[in-house]
Each structure stands twice: as C-alpha cells, then as structure tokens.
Motif scaffolding. Structure first.
Motif: not given
Length: 106
Positions: A11-16, A52-59, A73-78
């Motif tokens: 999961r990427p650090d969204l704040e960073d 977007m790469s991590y979002a795609t893997i999550s999806e 859980k990851e999909e909800r995060f994205f």
C-alpha cells in the motif's frame, strides 16, 4: 508468465506520495526552461504511475477473489484515495497548461 500472486504489492504511503506530487507541481510552476519542466513532469508522472499501478493490482486482487479480505480492504483504501489523488494530478495538469513553453514539452 508471471502469476498474479508474484506481483509485488504494498500500500503506498498516500501522505508521502501526495506531498511529493505537490512539491514537484510547485517546482513545475516555477520552471523557466523546458528542460526543467520536463524533469518535473517526469517526476510527477512516475508518482502517478506508481499510485495507479498499486491501485490496479489491488483492484485485480479484489476482482479475482471477492472473498479476499486483504484486497477488499485495499480496494476500499484506493476508492477513498483516488479522488484526492486525482485532484493533485489535475493541479499538476493546470500547472503544465500554464507554462509559456508547454508546446515545446509536447
């Protein structure tokens, strides 16, 4: 052929990511030469692609197995993070559009 389970995911650090994107967008606005702007554009593009790469893997993980609690859980995060991140990309695009030498970057 690579198996889905072998794709690296974290999961990427969204704040960073957001802070780095803001910083490079600010630098982009201040650029006085196409070469400088190109560098900042590459930096922001890298951050966008990483997100977007991590979002795609999550999806894909959530779609592949709707009972997988981790990817659900990851999909909800994205789903929550994407609109915020897309606003930052829009700001980058506005900064790019405001450059006097934007045609040279094309």
């Amino acid at each position: 052929m690579i198996k889905f389970a072998d794709f690296p995911y974290e999961r990427p650090d969204l704040e960073d990511l957001s802070e780095r994107l803001r910083l490079h967008t600010k630098k982009l606005r201040a650029c006085t030469r196409p070469g400088e702007a190109f560098h900042e554009l590459i930096e922001t593009d890298f951050l966008e692609k990483q997100f977007m790469s991590y979002a795609t893997i999550s999806e894909a993980g959530a779609t592949n197995n709707s009972y997988d609690a981790f990817y659900a859980k990851e999909e909800r995060f994205f789903n929550a993070a994407k609109p915020r991140f897309e606003l930052l990309i829009q700001e980058r695009n506005k900064a790019l559009g405001g450059l006097p030498f934007k045609n040279e970057l094309r």
